[in-house]
Scaffold this motif. Structure first.
Motif, PDB file in Angstrom:
ATOM      1  N   LEU A   1       0.831  -1.203   0.000  1.00 14.33           N
ATOM      2  CA  LEU A   1       0.000   0.000   0.000  1.00 14.33           C
ATOM      3  C   LEU A   1       0.867   1.255   0.000  1.00 14.33           C
ATOM      4  CD1 LEU A   1      -2.834  -1.011   2.489  1.00 14.33           C
ATOM      5  CD2 LEU A   1      -3.105  -0.516   0.060  1.00 14.33           C
ATOM      6  N   ALA A   2       1.967   1.217   0.734  1.00 12.95           N
ATOM      7  CA  ALA A   2       2.858   2.376   0.797  1.00 12.95           C
ATOM      8  C   ALA A   2       3.519   2.654  -0.548  1.00 12.95           C
ATOM      9  CB  ALA A   2       3.922   2.159   1.871  1.00 12.95           C
ATOM     10  N   ALA A   3       3.712   1.618  -1.358  1.00 11.65           N
ATOM     11  CA  ALA A   3       4.396   1.763  -2.646  1.00 11.65           C
ATOM     12  C   ALA A   3       3.432   1.893  -3.819  1.00 11.65           C
ATOM     13  CB  ALA A   3       5.319   0.559  -2.879  1.00 11.65           C
ATOM     14  N   ALA A   4       2.131   1.786  -3.587  1.00 11.31           N
ATOM     15  CA  ALA A   4       1.150   1.726  -4.667  1.00 11.31           C
ATOM     16  C   ALA A   4       1.035   3.045  -5.425  1.00 11.31           C
ATOM     17  CB  ALA A   4      -0.214   1.336  -4.101  1.00 11.31           C
TER      18      ALA A   4
ATOM     19  N   ALA B   1      -6.204   6.030   3.213  1.00 13.65           N
ATOM     20  CA  ALA B   1      -5.834   7.271   3.900  1.00 13.65           C
ATOM     21  C   ALA B   1      -4.739   7.025   4.926  1.00 13.65           C
ATOM     22  CB  ALA B   1      -7.072   7.862   4.581  1.00 13.65           C
ATOM     23  N   ARG B   2      -4.712   5.838   5.497  1.00 12.80           N
ATOM     24  CA  ARG B   2      -3.775   5.556   6.578  1.00 12.80           C
ATOM     25  C   ARG B   2      -2.417   5.086   6.082  1.00 12.80           C
ATOM     26  NH1 ARG B   2      -5.442   2.195  12.010  1.00 12.80           N
ATOM     27  NH2 ARG B   2      -3.407   2.139  13.000  1.00 12.80           N
ATOM     28  N   PHE B   3      -2.391   4.316   4.997  1.00 13.21           N
ATOM     29  CA  PHE B   3      -1.141   3.644   4.622  1.00 13.21           C
ATOM     30  C   PHE B   3      -0.556   4.069   3.274  1.00 13.21           C
ATOM     31  CE2 PHE B   3      -3.302   0.516   7.431  1.00 13.21           C
ATOM     32  CZ  PHE B   3      -2.349   0.450   8.424  1.00 13.21           C
ATOM     33  N   CYS B   4      -1.308   4.774   2.436  1.00 15.91           N
ATOM     34  CA  CYS B   4      -0.827   5.104   1.091  1.00 15.91           C
ATOM     35  C   CYS B   4      -0.235   6.504   1.012  1.00 15.91           C
ATOM     36  CB  CYS B   4      -1.972   4.982   0.087  1.00 15.91           C
ATOM     37  SG  CYS B   4      -2.579   3.311  -0.160  1.00 15.91           S
ATOM     38  N   ARG B   5       0.517   6.761  -0.064  1.00 12.30           N
ATOM     39  CA  ARG B   5       1.037   8.094  -0.315  1.00 12.30           C
ATOM     40  C   ARG B   5      -0.109   9.045  -0.647  1.00 12.30           C
ATOM     41  NH1 ARG B   5       3.974   5.375  -4.374  1.00 12.30           N
ATOM     42  NH2 ARG B   5       2.966   6.806  -5.843  1.00 12.30           N
ATOM     43  N   ASP B   6       0.157  10.338  -0.463  1.00  8.52           N
ATOM     44  CA  ASP B   6      -0.875  11.334  -0.745  1.00  8.52           C
ATOM     45  C   ASP B   6      -1.229  11.388  -2.233  1.00  8.52           C
ATOM     46  OD1 ASP B   6      -0.984  12.005   1.912  1.00  8.52           O
ATOM     47  OD2 ASP B   6       0.359  13.724   1.740  1.00  8.52           O
ATOM     48  N   ASP B   7      -0.274  11.029  -3.104  1.00  8.25           N
ATOM     49  CA  ASP B   7      -0.537  11.139  -4.533  1.00  8.25           C
ATOM     50  C   ASP B   7      -1.064   9.843  -5.149  1.00  8.25           C
ATOM     51  OD1 ASP B   7       1.784   9.653  -4.283  1.00  8.25           O
ATOM     52  OD2 ASP B   7       2.827  10.641  -5.954  1.00  8.25           O
ATOM     53  N   VAL B   8      -1.432   8.876  -4.324  1.00  2.56           N
ATOM     54  CA  VAL B   8      -1.948   7.621  -4.868  1.00  2.56           C
ATOM     55  C   VAL B   8      -3.274   7.884  -5.575  1.00  2.56           C
ATOM     56  CG1 VAL B   8      -3.293   6.931  -2.842  1.00  2.56           C
ATOM     57  CG2 VAL B   8      -2.318   5.172  -4.347  1.00  2.56           C
ATOM     58  N   GLU B   9      -3.515   7.142  -6.652  1.00  2.76           N
ATOM     59  CA  GLU B   9      -4.781   7.259  -7.377  1.00  2.76           C
ATOM     60  C   GLU B   9      -5.715   6.150  -6.908  1.00  2.76           C
ATOM     61  OE1 GLU B   9      -6.440   8.019 -11.880  1.00  2.76           O
ATOM     62  OE2 GLU B   9      -4.351   7.437 -11.568  1.00  2.76           O
ATOM     63  N   VAL B  10      -6.937   6.526  -6.588  1.00  5.85           N
ATOM     64  CA  VAL B  10      -7.904   5.578  -6.032  1.00  5.85           C
ATOM     65  C   VAL B  10      -9.024   5.352  -7.039  1.00  5.85           C
ATOM     66  CG1 VAL B  10      -9.489   5.090  -4.147  1.00  5.85           C
ATOM     67  CG2 VAL B  10      -7.371   6.351  -3.708  1.00  5.85           C
ATOM     68  N   LEU B  11      -9.246   4.091  -7.384  1.00  8.79           N
ATOM     69  CA  LEU B  11     -10.343   3.715  -8.268  1.00  8.79           C
ATOM     70  C   LEU B  11     -11.360   2.930  -7.456  1.00  8.79           C
ATOM     71  CD1 LEU B  11      -8.402   2.598 -11.475  1.00  8.79           C
ATOM     72  CD2 LEU B  11      -9.315   4.845 -10.901  1.00  8.79           C
TER      73      LEU B  11
ATOM     74  N   THR C   1      -7.828  -4.046 -15.065  1.00  6.25           N
ATOM     75  CA  THR C   1      -6.856  -4.229 -16.146  1.00  6.25           C
ATOM     76  C   THR C   1      -6.524  -2.908 -16.832  1.00  6.25           C
ATOM     77  OG1 THR C   1      -8.675  -4.838 -17.649  1.00  6.25           O
ATOM     78  CG2 THR C   1      -7.494  -6.635 -16.552  1.00  6.25           C
ATOM     79  N   ARG C   2      -7.497  -2.009 -16.961  1.00 10.35           N
ATOM     80  CA  ARG C   2      -7.201  -0.692 -17.558  1.00 10.35           C
ATOM     81  C   ARG C   2      -6.213   0.070 -16.682  1.00 10.35           C
ATOM     82  NH1 ARG C   2     -12.856  -0.351 -18.947  1.00 10.35           N
ATOM     83  NH2 ARG C   2     -13.225   1.006 -17.138  1.00 10.35           N
ATOM     84  N   ALA C   3      -6.388  -0.036 -15.367  1.00  8.08           N
ATOM     85  CA  ALA C   3      -5.460   0.644 -14.466  1.00  8.08           C
ATOM     86  C   ALA C   3      -4.061   0.078 -14.605  1.00  8.08           C
ATOM     87  CB  ALA C   3      -5.946   0.505 -13.023  1.00  8.08           C
ATOM     88  N   ALA C   4      -3.943  -1.250 -14.710  1.00  4.34           N
ATOM     89  CA  ALA C   4      -2.630  -1.889 -14.818  1.00  4.34           C
ATOM     90  C   ALA C   4      -1.953  -1.554 -16.145  1.00  4.34           C
ATOM     91  CB  ALA C   4      -2.768  -3.400 -14.662  1.00  4.34           C
ATOM     92  N   LYS C   5      -2.735  -1.421 -17.215  1.00  2.00           N
ATOM     93  CA  LYS C   5      -2.149  -1.136 -18.522  1.00  2.00           C
ATOM     94  C   LYS C   5      -1.539   0.258 -18.595  1.00  2.00           C
ATOM     95  CE  LYS C   5      -4.961  -4.324 -21.268  1.00  2.00           C
ATOM     96  NZ  LYS C   5      -6.032  -4.453 -22.277  1.00  2.00           N
ATOM     97  N   SER C   6      -1.919   1.138 -17.665  1.00  2.00           N
ATOM     98  CA  SER C   6      -1.334   2.477 -17.661  1.00  2.00           C
ATOM     99  C   SER C   6       0.042   2.486 -17.013  1.00  2.00           C
ATOM    100  CB  SER C   6      -2.258   3.454 -16.925  1.00  2.00           C
ATOM    101  OG  SER C   6      -2.291   3.159 -15.543  1.00  2.00           O
ATOM    102  N   GLY C   7       0.461   1.333 -16.478  1.00  2.00           N
ATOM    103  CA  GLY C   7       1.776   1.213 -15.847  1.00  2.00           C
ATOM    104  C   GLY C   7       1.717   1.474 -14.355  1.00  2.00           C
ATOM    105  N   GLY C   8       2.801   1.134 -13.674  1.00  2.00           N
ATOM    106  CA  GLY C   8       2.876   1.384 -12.249  1.00  2.00           C
ATOM    107  C   GLY C   8       2.428   0.206 -11.403  1.00  2.00           C
ATOM    108  N   ARG C   9       2.478   0.404 -10.113  1.00  2.00           N
ATOM    109  CA  ARG C   9       2.098  -0.640  -9.155  1.00  2.00           C
ATOM    110  C   ARG C   9       0.622  -0.481  -8.806  1.00  2.00           C
ATOM    111  NH1 ARG C   9       6.827   1.679  -7.099  1.00  2.00           N
ATOM    112  NH2 ARG C   9       8.672   0.341  -7.098  1.00  2.00           N
ATOM    113  N   VAL C  10      -0.135  -1.518  -9.037  1.00  2.00           N
ATOM    114  CA  VAL C  10      -1.565  -1.501  -8.758  1.00  2.00           C
ATOM    115  C   VAL C  10      -1.846  -2.471  -7.616  1.00  2.00           C
ATOM    116  CG1 VAL C  10      -3.882  -1.890  -9.656  1.00  2.00           C
ATOM    117  CG2 VAL C  10      -2.094  -0.967 -11.158  1.00  2.00           C
ATOM    118  N   VAL C  11      -2.543  -1.989  -6.609  1.00  2.00           N
ATOM    119  CA  VAL C  11      -2.980  -2.848  -5.498  1.00  2.00           C
ATOM    120  C   VAL C  11      -4.489  -2.986  -5.586  1.00  2.00           C
ATOM    121  CG1 VAL C  11      -3.280  -3.016  -3.001  1.00  2.00           C
ATOM    122  CG2 VAL C  11      -1.076  -2.319  -3.948  1.00  2.00           C
ATOM    123  N   ARG C  12      -4.933  -4.228  -5.665  1.00  2.00           N
ATOM    124  CA  ARG C  12      -6.378  -4.510  -5.627  1.00  2.00           C
ATOM    125  C   ARG C  12      -6.719  -4.993  -4.224  1.00  2.00           C
ATOM    126  NH1 ARG C  12     -11.362  -4.536  -5.204  1.00  2.00           N
ATOM    127  NH2 ARG C  12     -12.720  -5.786  -6.568  1.00  2.00           N
TER     128      ARG C  12
END
Length: 541
Positions: A41-44, A58-68, A89-100
């Motif tokens: 979560l911290a790296a997402a 809100a507790r564990f992620c960076r402030d700039d994390v994108e939330v879907l 899958t659309r989120a993953a195709k944009s690149g980066g680390r995705v946490v479901r």
């Protein structure tokens, strides 16, 4: 934090496809997250979640994390599993680390299978991080073991409106765990009774499991339908059916915590409230932080600049810190000048108390003086040695303090022969009033307790939100804070043994235990202070 609903990630990252981690969010208590889950979560870069997991972001992620949001769509209806998979899958195709984030354990009653298949089809790499399942966690928090020496099997049933062969779950040596809505539990009770399960079989029904709002009701199978029909159906409920429920009276530990279910107001800045909120959670309470002050730099920095330069050039014999904010202010000024803790070499350092001393130690500075008795300006003055022209080569003291600090320490040091540079290191500005629902909760007694950690928190809370309701338990960190509370018409119920935030919470917990024991001795129902708020108003001492 950027939030989108039902659409693709809005920021492009790498051209390569990202990676998806399916992470178990646990049953509700954030403390049940695995270490690996917290790390991910911290790296997402993107988190795809159901509605119940937003507080974890809100507790564990960076402030700039994108939330879907994979919860309800624009029409208010839950997204279909295929739509959730496309969102992921659309989120993953944009690149980066995705946490479901998936409730409980990803492999138990979740859409994991469909979403893994979608990742495979799209060529997206993935991994799975197990989580604590509600199947085992909720009964444990309810004080219900799943097995005893006489148990031969444990059956987990999620009816979900489907037809179930209840005859498979009727053995007296079988523990049955039911997951679903209240309607599911009603149908399960009818099905088990019709299939021959004994009407007197013990049952424990738990709502809001592992949260501080958890409620467990014990009954028997013949009465389960009636209990379930009257329960809160706002979220899934769990019932355990079997002789293991009879052990709850001995094994209950969560709902019997000293402050279980208490709603506690913490008028403190968010940066300083961490230790208080953590300790309150350990005692079973929910903390709501209402900032009453904002800490800001002094209007004119020249005085601090001159003092810090004097510290480096040997102008002072002592530096005295009377708060964590003072430590932070000096440390920030050191960073501005490219200095570090080595600049304190040869300088004697005093701290008003243990919390301030800990802040200095985090900076690599071991204070020379911390009062053993009262940890206040008065206590620090009583411990401070008078100036001795033979032993002290320099007679000057640097006191970085707030703009509203009292003159007790300064006057006392001067009487003892010291020259004092009383420098405004930071300003305390009254915060804006809290939102209307919080103000109403304060005035109407919806809070069970309020913990005051300084006189300024008393003055500022009353100033921006009004006085707490007379039913609200008032806890103060020390005599000076208690005096201020009484001056504002509040009756102080709890006083910390020592002026430490954690000990203040412990004292509040001890008060909660005393009140519970008193009610039990008198044969009265155990109620939280907020539940007793309609009783006669208390008078201030």
């Amino acid at each position: 934090m950027k939030t989108a609903r039902g659409g693709a990630a809005t920021t492009r990252r790498d051209a390569v496809t990202g990676h998806v981690s399916f992470v178990g969010a646990g049953p509700g208590d954030p403390g049940l997250l695995t270490v690996r889950a917290v790390q991910l979560l911290a790296a997402a870069d993107v988190v795809v979640l159901d509605a119940g997991s937003r507080d974890l972001v809100a507790r564990f992620c960076r402030d700039d994390v994108e939330v879907l949001d994979a919860g309800p769509g624009e029409d208010g209806q839950p997204l279909a599993r295929a739509a959730r998979a496309r969102l992921l899958t659309r989120a993953a195709k944009s690149g980066g680390r995705v946490v479901r984030l998936l409730d409980g354990d990803p492999g138990v009653f979740t859409p994991l299978v469909e979403e893994i298949a979608a990742c495979r089809k799209a060529g997206i790499g993935f991994d799975v991080v197990p989580g604590v399942s509600a199947v085992t966690a909720v009964p444990a928090y309810a004080g219900v073991p799943m097995t005893t020496t006489g148990t031969t099997s444990v059956h987990v049933v999620h009816p979900g409106g489907r037809t179930v062969d209840w005859s498979r779950h009727c053995g007296a040596d079988t523990t049955v765990t039911l997951i679903g809505t209240c309607a599911d539990l009603v149908a399960a009770a009818e099905g088990l009774l019709a299939a021959g399960r004994a009407a007197g079989t013990p049952v424990a029904v738990t709502a809001h499991g592992t949260r501080t709002t958890q409620r467990t009701t014990t009954t028997i199978l013949s009465a389960l339908a009636e209990v379930a029909a009257s329960a809160d159906d706002s979220e899934p409920t769990m019932a355990v059916v079997g002789d293991v429920v009879s052990l709850r009276e001995q094994a209950s530990w969560y709902e019997t915590k000293a402050l279980f279910g208490w709603r506690v107001l913490v008028p403190r800045t968010k940066q300083q409230a961490g230790s208080v909120t953590t300790r309150l959670a350990e005692h079973g309470a929910t903390a709501e932080v209402v900032p009453t002050i904002s800490v800001e730099p002094p209007r004119t920095p020249q005085q601090m600049d001159k003092a810090v330069k004097g510290l480096v050039t040997g102008r002072y014999e002592w530096i005295g810190f009377t708060s964590v904010n003072a430590v932070r202010a000096v440390r920030e000024k050191f960073t501005e000048y490219g200095l570090d803790a080595r600049a304190f070499s040869g300088l004697k350092v005093a701290a008003v108390g243990g919390v301030t001393a800990d802040a200095l130690r985090e900076w690599g500075i071991e204070p020379d003086l911390v009062p053993e008795g009262e940890q206040s300006a008065t206590g620090l003055l009583a411990s401070w040695p008078p100036y001795d022209e033979v032993l002290d080569p320099i007679n000057r003291v640097f006191l970085p303090r707030a703009d509203i600090a009292t003159d007790t320490l300064v006057a006392g040091l001067q009487e003892d022969g010291w020259e004092v540079d009383d420098v405004t290191a930071y300003r305390t500005v009254r915060a804006a009033p809290p939102a209307a629902p919080i103000r109403d909760a304060i005035k109407t007694g919806a809070f069970d307790a309020v913990v005051f950690t300084s006189s300024s928190t008393v003055r500022n809370l009353v100033g921006i939100a009004g006085k707490p309701h007379p039913s609200t338990v008032v806890a103060c960190i020390g005599p000076a804070t208690a005096k201020t509370a009484e001056e504002h018409g509040l009756r102080v119920d709890v006083l910390a043994a020592e002026p430490k935030a954690e000990l203040l919470v412990d004292a509040l917990a001890a008060y909660g235990v005393e009140q519970r024991e008193l009610a039990e001795e008198n044969g009265e129902e155990v109620l939280r202070p907020s539940q007793r708020r309609h009783s006669s108003r208390r008078r201030a001492r």
